[in-house]
Scaffold this motif. Sequence first.
Motif, PDB file in Angstrom:
ATOM      1  N   LEU A   8     -41.869  -3.301  -6.393  1.00 45.23           N
ATOM      2  CA  LEU A   8     -40.766  -2.682  -5.655  1.00 45.23           C
ATOM      3  C   LEU A   8     -40.935  -1.173  -5.568  1.00 45.23           C
ATOM      4  CD1 LEU A   8     -37.752  -4.746  -7.037  1.00 45.23           C
ATOM      5  CD2 LEU A   8     -38.707  -4.855  -4.744  1.00 45.23           C
ATOM      6  N   ALA A   9     -41.586  -0.564  -6.565  1.00 49.12           N
ATOM      7  CA  ALA A   9     -41.801   0.886  -6.539  1.00 49.12           C
ATOM      8  C   ALA A   9     -42.655   1.317  -5.362  1.00 49.12           C
ATOM      9  CB  ALA A   9     -42.454   1.339  -7.841  1.00 49.12           C
ATOM     10  N   THR A  10     -43.461   0.401  -4.823  1.00 48.13           N
ATOM     11  CA  THR A  10     -44.352   0.747  -3.714  1.00 48.13           C
ATOM     12  C   THR A  10     -43.705   0.571  -2.347  1.00 48.13           C
ATOM     13  OG1 THR A  10     -45.271  -1.485  -3.452  1.00 48.13           O
ATOM     14  CG2 THR A  10     -46.296  -0.047  -5.094  1.00 48.13           C
ATOM     15  N   ALA A  11     -42.505  -0.009  -2.294  1.00 44.82           N
ATOM     16  CA  ALA A  11     -41.964  -0.365  -0.980  1.00 44.82           C
ATOM     17  C   ALA A  11     -40.492  -0.035  -0.776  1.00 44.82           C
ATOM     18  CB  ALA A  11     -42.187  -1.860  -0.718  1.00 44.82           C
ATOM     19  N   VAL A  12     -39.784   0.370  -1.806  1.00 46.20           N
ATOM     20  CA  VAL A  12     -38.351   0.640  -1.674  1.00 46.20           C
ATOM     21  C   VAL A  12     -38.086   2.127  -1.891  1.00 46.20           C
ATOM     22  CG1 VAL A  12     -36.041   0.094  -2.508  1.00 46.20           C
ATOM     23  CG2 VAL A  12     -37.798  -1.675  -2.496  1.00 46.20           C
ATOM     24  N   VAL A  13     -37.364   2.736  -0.963  1.00 49.18           N
ATOM     25  CA  VAL A  13     -37.008   4.152  -1.108  1.00 49.18           C
ATOM     26  C   VAL A  13     -35.500   4.344  -1.208  1.00 49.18           C
ATOM     27  CG1 VAL A  13     -39.054   5.010   0.075  1.00 49.18           C
ATOM     28  CG2 VAL A  13     -37.018   4.444   1.412  1.00 49.18           C
ATOM     29  N   GLY A  14     -34.742   3.284  -1.101  1.00 56.15           N
ATOM     30  CA  GLY A  14     -33.284   3.392  -1.114  1.00 56.15           C
ATOM     31  C   GLY A  14     -32.768   4.010  -2.396  1.00 56.15           C
ATOM     32  N   PRO A  15     -31.795   4.911  -2.310  1.00 58.84           N
ATOM     33  CA  PRO A  15     -31.267   5.578  -3.506  1.00 58.84           C
ATOM     34  C   PRO A  15     -30.592   4.611  -4.474  1.00 58.84           C
ATOM     35  CG  PRO A  15     -29.928   6.088  -1.568  1.00 58.84           C
ATOM     36  CD  PRO A  15     -31.153   5.403  -1.073  1.00 58.84           C
ATOM     37  N   LYS A  16     -29.974   3.544  -3.963  1.00 60.43           N
ATOM     38  CA  LYS A  16     -29.310   2.591  -4.857  1.00 60.43           C
ATOM     39  C   LYS A  16     -30.331   1.861  -5.732  1.00 60.43           C
ATOM     40  CE  LYS A  16     -25.216   1.752  -1.997  1.00 60.43           C
ATOM     41  NZ  LYS A  16     -24.416   0.725  -1.273  1.00 60.43           N
ATOM     42  N   PHE A  17     -31.430   1.425  -5.121  1.00 56.65           N
ATOM     43  CA  PHE A  17     -32.456   0.761  -5.921  1.00 56.65           C
ATOM     44  C   PHE A  17     -33.062   1.735  -6.915  1.00 56.65           C
ATOM     45  CE2 PHE A  17     -37.077   0.433  -6.458  1.00 56.65           C
ATOM     46  CZ  PHE A  17     -37.134  -0.716  -7.229  1.00 56.65           C
ATOM     47  N   ARG A  18     -33.331   2.948  -6.454  1.00 58.45           N
ATOM     48  CA  ARG A  18     -33.932   3.943  -7.336  1.00 58.45           C
ATOM     49  C   ARG A  18     -33.041   4.200  -8.543  1.00 58.45           C
ATOM     50  NH1 ARG A  18     -34.204   9.592  -7.966  1.00 58.45           N
ATOM     51  NH2 ARG A  18     -36.298  10.430  -8.225  1.00 58.45           N
ATOM     52  N   PHE A  73     -54.039  -6.924  -4.217  1.00 56.21           N
ATOM     53  CA  PHE A  73     -53.196  -6.792  -3.023  1.00 56.21           C
ATOM     54  C   PHE A  73     -53.676  -5.630  -2.155  1.00 56.21           C
ATOM     55  CE2 PHE A  73     -49.515  -7.048  -0.406  1.00 56.21           C
ATOM     56  CZ  PHE A  73     -48.914  -8.271  -0.689  1.00 56.21           C
ATOM     57  N   GLU A  74     -54.014  -4.522  -2.791  1.00 59.02           N
ATOM     58  CA  GLU A  74     -54.493  -3.359  -2.035  1.00 59.02           C
ATOM     59  C   GLU A  74     -55.826  -3.657  -1.358  1.00 59.02           C
ATOM     60  OE1 GLU A  74     -55.768   0.207  -0.408  1.00 59.02           O
ATOM     61  OE2 GLU A  74     -53.748  -0.561  -0.812  1.00 59.02           O
ATOM     62  N   LEU A  75     -56.747  -4.294  -2.043  1.00 60.59           N
ATOM     63  CA  LEU A  75     -58.035  -4.627  -1.437  1.00 60.59           C
ATOM     64  C   LEU A  75     -57.846  -5.563  -0.249  1.00 60.59           C
ATOM     65  CD1 LEU A  75     -60.244  -5.171  -4.624  1.00 60.59           C
ATOM     66  CD2 LEU A  75     -60.255  -3.194  -3.080  1.00 60.59           C
ATOM     67  N   ALA A  76     -56.981  -6.538  -0.406  1.00 58.51           N
ATOM     68  CA  ALA A  76     -56.735  -7.472   0.694  1.00 58.51           C
ATOM     69  C   ALA A  76     -56.084  -6.782   1.882  1.00 58.51           C
ATOM     70  CB  ALA A  76     -55.851  -8.619   0.209  1.00 58.51           C
ATOM     71  N   ALA A 118     -48.125   2.271  -1.882  1.00 58.38           N
ATOM     72  CA  ALA A 118     -46.927   3.009  -1.476  1.00 58.38           C
ATOM     73  C   ALA A 118     -47.133   3.682  -0.126  1.00 58.38           C
ATOM     74  CB  ALA A 118     -46.569   4.038  -2.548  1.00 58.38           C
ATOM     75  N   ALA A 119     -48.302   4.278   0.086  1.00 54.78           N
ATOM     76  CA  ALA A 119     -48.582   4.925   1.368  1.00 54.78           C
ATOM     77  C   ALA A 119     -48.554   3.920   2.508  1.00 54.78           C
ATOM     78  CB  ALA A 119     -49.938   5.627   1.302  1.00 54.78           C
ATOM     79  N   ARG A 120     -48.978   2.691   2.249  1.00 54.93           N
ATOM     80  CA  ARG A 120     -48.969   1.662   3.296  1.00 54.93           C
ATOM     81  C   ARG A 120     -47.551   1.228   3.651  1.00 54.93           C
ATOM     82  NH1 ARG A 120     -53.981  -0.495   4.203  1.00 54.93           N
ATOM     83  NH2 ARG A 120     -55.594  -0.131   2.616  1.00 54.93           N
ATOM     84  N   PHE A 121     -46.653   1.258   2.656  1.00 53.57           N
ATOM     85  CA  PHE A 121     -45.303   0.761   2.885  1.00 53.57           C
ATOM     86  C   PHE A 121     -44.278   1.889   3.065  1.00 53.57           C
ATOM     87  CE2 PHE A 121     -47.340  -2.886   0.804  1.00 53.57           C
ATOM     88  CZ  PHE A 121     -46.987  -3.900   1.692  1.00 53.57           C
ATOM     89  N   GLY A 122     -44.750   3.121   3.301  1.00 47.47           N
ATOM     90  CA  GLY A 122     -43.847   4.212   3.647  1.00 47.47           C
ATOM     91  C   GLY A 122     -43.074   4.819   2.495  1.00 47.47           C
ATOM     92  N   VAL A 123     -43.644   4.769   1.297  1.00 41.70           N
ATOM     93  CA  VAL A 123     -42.995   5.331   0.117  1.00 41.70           C
ATOM     94  C   VAL A 123     -43.842   6.485  -0.393  1.00 41.70           C
ATOM     95  CG1 VAL A 123     -42.342   4.857  -2.282  1.00 41.70           C
ATOM     96  CG2 VAL A 123     -41.890   3.161  -0.513  1.00 41.70           C
ATOM     97  N   PRO A 124     -43.224   7.588  -0.845  1.00 47.09           N
ATOM     98  CA  PRO A 124     -44.012   8.682  -1.433  1.00 47.09           C
ATOM     99  C   PRO A 124     -44.867   8.176  -2.593  1.00 47.09           C
ATOM    100  CG  PRO A 124     -41.745   9.387  -1.085  1.00 47.09           C
ATOM    101  CD  PRO A 124     -41.790   7.909  -0.801  1.00 47.09           C
ATOM    102  N   MET A 148     -44.023  -6.641   0.151  1.00 46.44           N
ATOM    103  CA  MET A 148     -44.065  -6.158  -1.228  1.00 46.44           C
ATOM    104  C   MET A 148     -42.668  -6.180  -1.853  1.00 46.44           C
ATOM    105  SD  MET A 148     -46.174  -5.309  -3.547  1.00 46.44           S
ATOM    106  CE  MET A 148     -47.696  -4.793  -2.770  1.00 46.44           C
ATOM    107  N   ASN A 149     -41.631  -5.915  -1.051  1.00 41.32           N
ATOM    108  CA  ASN A 149     -40.268  -6.055  -1.551  1.00 41.32           C
ATOM    109  C   ASN A 149     -39.994  -7.503  -1.926  1.00 41.32           C
ATOM    110  OD1 ASN A 149     -39.846  -3.384  -1.109  1.00 41.32           O
ATOM    111  ND2 ASN A 149     -38.549  -3.625   0.692  1.00 41.32           N
TER     112      ASN A 149
END
Length: 515
Positions: free
Chosen positions: A441-451, A259-262, A217-223, A412-413
């Motif tokens: 998707l939880a690691t890369a999407v911050v949009g309120p609609k998806f949430r 994925f994280e290790l890579a 999540a930190a890599r893809f800009g998500v809290p 990741m999306n």
Amino acid sequence: MPTNGGAVTPESDLLNGRERRQLDIVRRWGTIGALLLTVGSLGGGAAPIYSPLYGVPVLGLFSRMPSVAMGVVWTGIFMIVSAWLALGRFVKPGRPRLISRGQMDRTLLMWTVPLVFCVPMFSRDVYSYLAQSEIAARGQDPYELGPATALGVDHVLTRGVPNIWRETPAPYGPLFLAFGRLTAMLTGDHVVSGVFVHRLLVLVGLGMIVWALPRLAARFGVPPVGALWLGALNPLVLFHIVIGVHNDGLALGLMLVGFELAMRGLEPLKWSWIALGSGVIVCGAMVKIPAMAALGFLGVLVARKLGGQFKHLALVAGIMAVIAAAGVVVICLGTGFGFGWVETLNVASTVKSWMSPPTALGFLGAGTGILLGLGNHTEAMISLTRLLGQAVSVVITVVLLWRSFKGRIKAMNGLGAALGAILVLGPVLQPWYVLWAALPLATAVVGPKFRMFAMVTSAIIAVILPPTGSAFDGRAYTVPQAVAGAVITFAVCVLIARKRVGPFLKSDPAGGGHV
């Protein structure tokens, strides 16, 4: 920590005193729900055929009161789901103050630890795991023989397997069966200890998910705490991974860790990390094959790092294919199971469930044909619609890979959407399959609609699946009685707690909005 346009604010992980008191209420509410699930599972769960609880003072009482036991379970379900929804308020993207990682971890522990001691619920798949593991431990081929043939219909482990799966071979990867074989060597035909060891195995998977989600999540800009809330604390994870003991948790954990290790090999480019991560992803695929899709989207990131030209994409595709092939061969030969799993991948398709959209469409088409007097062509229609569904999922995956390669969407999306398409358009769809899409998707999407969509979908699926994983022996009245009792009990609990919970339900001047 939260992000605001990609910028992390150092003070935003601190809740004020009022918010900490609200969080404490939410955490205790969910913990009570988990304890109710544990107690209610003694009579409302998918207990073994030869349950050791029968005749035990006090504990055996629940098995003789199925409606009451399931009512307790559903009350616990309502409490955990409502607590999870309330907790979502503290991880809302853009909120000035979010729950800290430590607070999130403690919440996860409070809600998970009681569930470790639950009788399996929502599915009886774990008993199939035990039987297939025993077959492997005996030196027989679980890809050729079903439990009834290999163990006998009267064997204690065969009796626990649902009738539809007693004659079918194992549909899982050789790495999972290797773990199962070791479990069977340790526990023999003791059902309770076997279930507990398998649960420890999926808890290892959960631990890997908890380790990987915030980092990705930190890599893809998500809290990171937002990813943990939607991922690890999702009621579907608690109910179907922890309680249901599904091996999807292990496969997902390996996929996300890989994925994280890579990703650590991308800045700067280090092929050792990429190869290591890819190998771990292959291990996940050798538990359940959908994890292999992660190699494609990882390859897209590597190709973009090399220059983003088509020749780079072709080069990386070749490298990933070699890694995948080498990993599969090593695991298949190293475990001694060979490649029989390839022939059993379609075992689950013997079930024709309306939950699968292609299968439902096949039933609809066949029914229409019968009404029009064209004859009963149900089997042919289902085969056709399933084939079309799988073809469409391949097209969607290819398009997502291309869009990820061009940088139009996050890799990741793309992975989450592709896994969602593969499983939703597959021949069989189970409620916990949603996690294959939700966690990436939880690691890369911050949009309120998806949430909002993910939150509502998870909550609905979490409350509609009966806990026993069976048809209640024809006692159709059991479910409505249990649900009605749970609704009343839950409403009473809310009324009793309203004086303390009430202020929490009001809008938050700090920007949190409503629960």
